[in-house]
Scaffold this motif. Structure first.
Motif, PDB file in Angstrom:
ATOM      1  N   HIS A 195       0.865  -1.297   0.107  1.00 43.71           N
ATOM      2  CA  HIS A 195      -0.078   0.216  -0.019  1.00 43.71           C
ATOM      3  C   HIS A 195       0.841   1.455  -0.085  1.00 43.71           C
ATOM      4  N   ALA A 196       0.153   2.477  -0.497  1.00 46.14           N
ATOM      5  CA  ALA A 196       0.920   3.705  -0.559  1.00 46.14           C
ATOM      6  C   ALA A 196       0.078   4.756   0.008  1.00 46.14           C
ATOM      7  N   LEU A 197       0.594   5.682   0.873  1.00 43.03           N
ATOM      8  CA  LEU A 197      -0.092   6.781   1.606  1.00 43.03           C
ATOM      9  C   LEU A 197       0.068   8.122   1.107  1.00 43.03           C
ATOM     10  N   ILE A 198      -0.669   8.810   0.555  1.00 46.71           N
ATOM     11  CA  ILE A 198      -0.772  10.104  -0.283  1.00 46.71           C
ATOM     12  C   ILE A 198      -1.521  11.324   0.732  1.00 46.71           C
ATOM     13  N   GLU A 199      -1.193  12.175   0.945  1.00 48.36           N
ATOM     14  CA  GLU A 199      -1.517  13.328   1.494  1.00 48.36           C
ATOM     15  C   GLU A 199      -1.800  14.418   0.612  1.00 48.36           C
ATOM     16  N   ILE A 200      -3.154  14.895   0.638  1.00 47.46           N
ATOM     17  CA  ILE A 200      -3.589  15.923  -0.543  1.00 47.46           C
ATOM     18  C   ILE A 200      -3.918  16.895   0.330  1.00 47.46           C
ATOM     19  N   THR A 201      -3.418  18.251   0.210  1.00 47.69           N
ATOM     20  CA  THR A 201      -4.076  19.522   0.694  1.00 47.69           C
ATOM     21  C   THR A 201      -3.947  20.392  -0.436  1.00 47.69           C
ATOM     22  N   GLU A 202      -4.483  21.789  -0.239  1.00 49.21           N
ATOM     23  CA  GLU A 202      -4.699  22.475  -1.200  1.00 49.21           C
ATOM     24  C   GLU A 202      -3.150  23.167  -1.691  1.00 49.21           C
ATOM     25  N   GLU A 203      -2.287  22.947  -0.817  1.00 45.99           N
ATOM     26  CA  GLU A 203      -0.838  23.493  -1.058  1.00 45.99           C
ATOM     27  C   GLU A 203       0.040  22.394  -1.376  1.00 45.99           C
ATOM     28  N   GLU A 204      -0.076  21.158  -1.298  1.00 42.08           N
ATOM     29  CA  GLU A 204       0.886  20.243  -1.544  1.00 42.08           C
ATOM     30  C   GLU A 204       0.229  18.832  -1.592  1.00 42.08           C
ATOM     31  N   ARG A 205       0.861  17.816  -2.475  1.00 40.49           N
ATOM     32  CA  ARG A 205       0.591  16.568  -2.359  1.00 40.49           C
ATOM     33  C   ARG A 205       1.891  15.741  -2.007  1.00 40.49           C
ATOM     34  N   VAL A 206       1.733  14.994  -0.908  1.00 37.94           N
ATOM     35  CA  VAL A 206       2.779  14.328  -0.392  1.00 37.94           C
ATOM     36  C   VAL A 206       2.821  12.915  -0.304  1.00 37.94           C
ATOM     37  N   LEU A 207       3.931  12.051  -0.836  1.00 39.23           N
ATOM     38  CA  LEU A 207       3.652  10.611  -0.843  1.00 39.23           C
ATOM     39  C   LEU A 207       4.419  10.295   0.442  1.00 39.23           C
ATOM     40  N   ARG A 208       3.845   9.691   1.405  1.00 38.69           N
ATOM     41  CA  ARG A 208       4.163   9.463   2.647  1.00 38.69           C
ATOM     42  C   ARG A 208       5.240   8.117   2.688  1.00 38.69           C
ATOM     43  N   TRP A 209       4.348   7.118   1.821  1.00 41.56           N
ATOM     44  CA  TRP A 209       5.166   5.814   1.586  1.00 41.56           C
ATOM     45  C   TRP A 209       4.580   5.008   0.504  1.00 41.56           C
ATOM     46  N   HIS A 210       5.528   4.165  -0.094  1.00 38.52           N
ATOM     47  CA  HIS A 210       4.921   3.546  -1.311  1.00 38.52           C
ATOM     48  C   HIS A 210       5.371   2.018  -1.357  1.00 38.52           C
ATOM     49  N   ASN A 211       4.426   1.023  -1.599  1.00 38.42           N
ATOM     50  CA  ASN A 211       4.488  -0.311  -1.679  1.00 38.42           C
ATOM     51  C   ASN A 211       4.931  -0.696  -0.224  1.00 38.42           C
ATOM     52  N   ARG A 212       4.275  -0.345   0.814  1.00 33.00           N
ATOM     53  CA  ARG A 212       4.609  -0.972   1.996  1.00 33.00           C
ATOM     54  C   ARG A 212       4.140  -2.219   2.415  1.00 33.00           C
ATOM     55  N   THR A 213       5.027  -3.002   2.695  1.00 34.18           N
ATOM     56  CA  THR A 213       4.478  -4.474   2.994  1.00 34.18           C
ATOM     57  C   THR A 213       5.132  -5.098   4.224  1.00 34.18           C
ATOM     58  N   ASP A 214       5.276  -4.149   5.179  1.00 35.18           N
ATOM     59  CA  ASP A 214       5.723  -4.836   6.512  1.00 35.18           C
ATOM     60  C   ASP A 214       4.809  -5.635   7.366  1.00 35.18           C
ATOM     61  N   HIS A 215       3.475  -5.967   6.893  1.00 34.64           N
ATOM     62  CA  HIS A 215       2.426  -6.615   7.417  1.00 34.64           C
ATOM     63  C   HIS A 215       2.721  -7.931   7.026  1.00 34.64           C
ATOM     64  N   LEU A 216       3.553  -8.332   5.995  1.00 34.44           N
ATOM     65  CA  LEU A 216       3.728  -9.502   5.383  1.00 34.44           C
ATOM     66  C   LEU A 216       4.944 -10.176   5.666  1.00 34.44           C
ATOM     67  N   PRO A 217       5.206 -11.523   6.047  1.00 34.63           N
ATOM     68  CA  PRO A 217       6.400 -12.188   6.223  1.00 34.63           C
ATOM     69  C   PRO A 217       6.977 -12.210   4.768  1.00 34.63           C
ATOM     70  N   ALA A 218       8.472 -12.330   4.613  1.00 32.77           N
ATOM     71  CA  ALA A 218       9.059 -12.444   3.356  1.00 32.77           C
ATOM     72  C   ALA A 218       8.619 -13.350   2.367  1.00 32.77           C
ATOM     73  N   ASP A 219       8.040 -14.545   2.967  1.00 36.54           N
ATOM     74  CA  ASP A 219       7.802 -15.414   1.744  1.00 36.54           C
ATOM     75  C   ASP A 219       6.241 -15.424   1.383  1.00 36.54           C
ATOM     76  N   LEU A 220       5.809 -14.193   1.670  1.00 37.90           N
ATOM     77  CA  LEU A 220       4.156 -14.045   1.478  1.00 37.90           C
ATOM     78  C   LEU A 220       4.327 -12.826   0.515  1.00 37.90           C
ATOM     79  N   ILE A 221       5.581 -12.273   0.120  1.00 31.53           N
ATOM     80  CA  ILE A 221       5.732 -10.956  -0.606  1.00 31.53           C
ATOM     81  C   ILE A 221       5.618 -11.574  -1.914  1.00 31.53           C
ATOM     82  N   THR A 222       4.647 -10.950  -2.769  1.00 26.06           N
ATOM     83  CA  THR A 222       4.219 -11.478  -4.219  1.00 26.06           C
ATOM     84  C   THR A 222       3.948 -10.180  -5.105  1.00 26.06           C
ATOM     85  N   PHE A 223       4.005 -10.595  -6.357  1.00 24.92           N
ATOM     86  CA  PHE A 223       3.594  -9.624  -7.613  1.00 24.92           C
ATOM     87  C   PHE A 223       2.679 -10.368  -8.278  1.00 24.92           C
TER      88      PHE A 223
END
Length: 223
Positions: A195-223
């Protein structure tokens, strides 16, 4: 506004099962990914939960809705590139997708828009062999969804969106005002339930993180 953009869990097509299925189920690994995502979802304090009308996204969103107590909402424009279709020797065969009752069996108390009928939701009005048309539709849908959110909701909400790898990339492009490139269709790759988190305001748009997978063990990270 904060957008938590979540790619669906592993589907049969992601796992390389043949032949390709027009609207695949989650694999056993995908079901585990969805459950692990749901177990961590309260960390993000989402206020609304939107989901693509496709089976794999609905199945991913089901444990998330149960964990948060939120009433999931279908938005048909969140669908993946090309809509619902099967490959055929002479081209592609469009399918109608899930009907209202089928969706509600996956997620109880689901909010389903009027354009989803008992017979399905996909109109099949897209030539899947023309990639430029597929991409144009996806980018247009991403912009329309952001306009919809801005018109319907106050700016202080966090909105979870369970969607797809291809469309999710276009939603990230649109939300961040990244200029579309004619040759780069997939700029923001996400793992299954990444998942990715974006913050949107009238002044700016900020990508706080992208492709976060820390809820998954390594053997369950798939594409």
């Amino acid at each position: 506004m904060r957008l938590l953009i979540i790619r669906h869990a592993q589907s049969a097509n992601n796992a390389g099962n043949a032949p390709r299925v027009s609207d695949p189920f989650l694999t056993d690994a995908g079901e585990r990914q969805a459950d692990l995502l749901a177990a961590r979802i309260e960390e993000f304090s989402i206020d609304l939960l939107y989901v693509s009308p496709m089976r794999r996204t609905l199945q991913t969103a089901s444990p998330v809705a149960a964990a948060t107590g939120l009433q999931a909402r279908v938005f048909t424009g969140l669908h993946e590139w090309g809509g619902v279709y099967e490959d055929a020797e002479d081209g592609h065969i469009h399918q109608p997708g899930l009907g209202r009752a089928e969706m509600e069996m996956i997620i109880p108390d689901l909010v389903v828009p009027e354009e989803v009928t008992a017979a399905g939701w996909w109109q099949g009005d897209l030539d899947v062999s023309r990639m430029e048309a597929v991409i144009e539709r996806s980018r247009s849908n991403a912009a329309a969804y952001l306009d919809y959110l801005a018109s319907e909701y106050p700016p202080d909400l966090t909105i979870g969106v369970v969607t797809h790898g291809g469309f999710g990339s276009h939603l990230l492009e649109a939300a961040l005002h990244v200029e579309a490139h004619p040759d780069f269709f997939l700029r923001f790759l996400q793992a299954n339930t990444g998942h990715a988190l974006i913050e949107i305001t009238e002044e700016e748009r900020v990508l706080r993180w992208h492709n976060r997978t820390d809820h998954l063990p390594a053997d369950l990270i798939t594409f």
